[in-house]
Scaffold this active site. Structure first.
Site, PDB file in Angstrom:
ATOM      1  N   HIS A  37      25.861  38.205  29.243  1.00 55.57           N
ATOM      2  CA  HIS A  37      27.257  38.128  29.724  1.00 55.57           C
ATOM      3  C   HIS A  37      28.173  38.998  28.867  1.00 55.57           C
ATOM      4  CE1 HIS A  37      27.009  34.981  32.917  1.00 55.57           C
ATOM      5  NE2 HIS A  37      25.864  34.762  32.291  1.00 55.57           N
ATOM      6  N   ASP A 175      21.518  45.114  34.630  1.00 58.89           N
ATOM      7  CA  ASP A 175      20.228  45.043  35.317  1.00 58.89           C
ATOM      8  C   ASP A 175      19.880  46.368  35.990  1.00 58.89           C
ATOM      9  OD1 ASP A 175      20.458  42.459  34.494  1.00 58.89           O
ATOM     10  OD2 ASP A 175      20.958  41.651  36.461  1.00 58.89           O
ATOM     11  N   TYR A 227      28.725  32.016  37.728  1.00 59.49           N
ATOM     12  CA  TYR A 227      28.767  33.345  37.103  1.00 59.49           C
ATOM     13  C   TYR A 227      30.178  33.932  37.258  1.00 59.49           C
ATOM     14  CZ  TYR A 227      27.382  38.156  35.997  1.00 59.49           C
ATOM     15  OH  TYR A 227      27.285  39.404  35.425  1.00 59.49           O
TER      16      TYR A 227
HETATM   17  C1  GLA Z   1      23.003  38.794  35.521  1.00 55.79           C
HETATM   18  C2  GLA Z   1      23.920  39.966  35.873  1.00 55.79           C
HETATM   19  C3  GLA Z   1      24.058  40.926  34.701  1.00 55.79           C
HETATM   20  C4  GLA Z   1      24.427  40.190  33.411  1.00 55.79           C
HETATM   21  C5  GLA Z   1      23.514  38.990  33.211  1.00 55.79           C
HETATM   22  C6  GLA Z   1      23.945  38.140  32.037  1.00 55.79           C
HETATM   23  O1  GLA Z   1      21.691  39.234  35.332  1.00 55.79           O
HETATM   24  O2  GLA Z   1      23.418  40.664  36.982  1.00 55.79           O
HETATM   25  O3  GLA Z   1      25.020  41.915  35.000  1.00 55.79           O
HETATM   26  O4  GLA Z   1      25.777  39.839  33.396  1.00 55.79           O
HETATM   27  O5  GLA Z   1      23.456  38.155  34.350  1.00 55.79           O
HETATM   28  O6  GLA Z   1      23.820  38.851  30.868  1.00 55.79           O
END
Ligand code: GLA
Length: 383
Positions: A37, A175, A227
């Protein structure tokens, strides 16, 4: 394994469309060593790519139609003209792929119709980035088919845009960057503000260690909403502190200016996790990965207590792993379900996995799945 993956995807394409694909493109899932995050707070992350991922077998389609099929959802086919793509026009898994075609076109890249057959060996909801892998496999397939030379950094942004604006999930850029930019044997240090990257050698075996990834098999239905809540809280904290992003808060003392204790904790996680990324990189560069365990366990406490996104199975897995001899462990990914990573001395993984499995069964939970995890290549055309 690679040849079998390519073969299976090409066969699936033939089953779907009755012809051969022009190519099979692979985009991996990812493990994040530390920095959770932090990406949408303009901070730092340190992921590496898995061998497991998504394959897109694809061929051009002259009439401008985009056809999408997934071996994991065989009943769910999509056929849509690329010019008619708009947020909301495609739902479910196919939105991640269609969204990439949309964002490429929106950015002015000359791609057209295509037939795409998707095949994946990534468990969904395990926090290993299966959605970004669908986006990135589609992105490299479409740009490959249409000879569109889009730099990887730009492609990561466009894949993120697909998820943000087409799928309506406000994820950061970790990601997609990991899936596209990682290289074998390395973790990717990404500055999520400048998008400058550095490849950091990662060889835990050479240090007499193993990195275990355990899918706790817990899934959370409302993870998307939670989220978005966390992201909003971080943006609000940055606003109140008068900085563009939490990345710009340098001292923890500055957080005293936040009256709301929950906001203070959220911000504290982001600041301390950014520091842990830097500390982890220093350890890796110094060949001292053996000392990295406490950083992982501290990160877990921070995600559990300050950021409030851990889940019971992750907490039990981390505590049990450390009590059974692991050097450190933490939950991974967006939170509320998915996987944990555990750093263990070589030779001890079996007993640690057994200890966690026993503890899970004692509580009536299904045992965790072990996911093989070593740093592999980012997205590419399989030859
Ligand atoms: C998910 C989101 C990423 C990141 C992670 C937490 O995977 O797609 O962008 O924020 O959570 O680190």
């Amino acid at each position: 394994m690679r040849e079998a993956q390519r073969y299976a995807a090409a066969n699936w394409f033939r089953d779907c469309y009755g012809t051969d694909p022009a190519g099979v493109w692979h985009a991996p899932g990812r493990v994040n060593l530390v920095g959770e995050h932090t990406d949408y707070n303009d901070g730092f992350v340190l992921p590496f790519a898995l061998a497991q991922g998504v394959r897109a077998a694809a061929a051009r389609c002259g009439d401008g139609m985009l056809e999408l099929r997934s071996r994991q959802a065989p009943g769910d086919s999509v056929r849509v003209h690329v010019e008619s793509l708009a947020p909301g026009s495609v739902c479910g898994w196919a939105a991640y792929a269609a969204g990439v075609a949309w964002s490429l076109l929106e950015a002015g890249h000359a791609i057209g119709g295509a037939r795409v057959a998707i095949d994946s060996d990534l468990p969904q909801g395990a926090g290993l980035s299966s959605s970004a892998a669908v986006e990135c496999a589609t992105a490299v397939a479409l740009t490959g088919l249409y000879d569109a030379a889009v730099p990887l950094l730009e492609l990561a942004r466009l894949a993120q845009r697909a998820e943000n604006d087409f799928v309506d999930m406000p994820c950061g850029i970790m990601d997609q960057s990991a899936s596209l930019q990682c290289i074998r044997g390395h973790a990717l240090l990404l500055d999520c503000r400048s998008l400058v990257t550095a490849q950091v050698p990662l060889d835990v075996a050479a240090a007499g260690l193993e990195l275990l990834v355990l899918d706790t098999r817990a899934r959370h239905e409302h993870a998307g909403g939670a989220y978005a809540d966390r992201r909003r809280a971080c943006e609000q904290a940055a606003d109140l502190l008068g900085v563009p992003a939490l990345r710009d808060v340098t001292g923890l003392g500055e957080l005293d200016r936040l009256d709301d204790p929950a906001l203070r904790r959220r911000a504290r996680h982001v600041i301390t996790d950014n520091r842990r990324v830097q500390a982890m990189v220093s350890l890796l560069r110094a060949g001292a990965v053996r000392d990295a365990g406490p950083l992982l366990t501290q990160a877990h406490r921070s995600l559990r207590d300050d950021f409030g996104i851990s889940w019971p199975q992750a907490d039990v897995a981390v505590d049990t792993a450390v009590a059974a001899g692991a050097l450190g462990a933490r939950m991974m990914g967006g939170g509320f379900g998915g996987s944990v990573i555990v750093l263990v001395p070589a030779g001890q993984s079996a007993s640690i996995v057994t200890a966690i499995g026993d503890e899970f069964r004692r509580r009536g939970w299904p045992g965790p799945d072990v996911v093989p995890a070593s740093p592999e290549a980012g997205a590419h055309l399989m030859t």
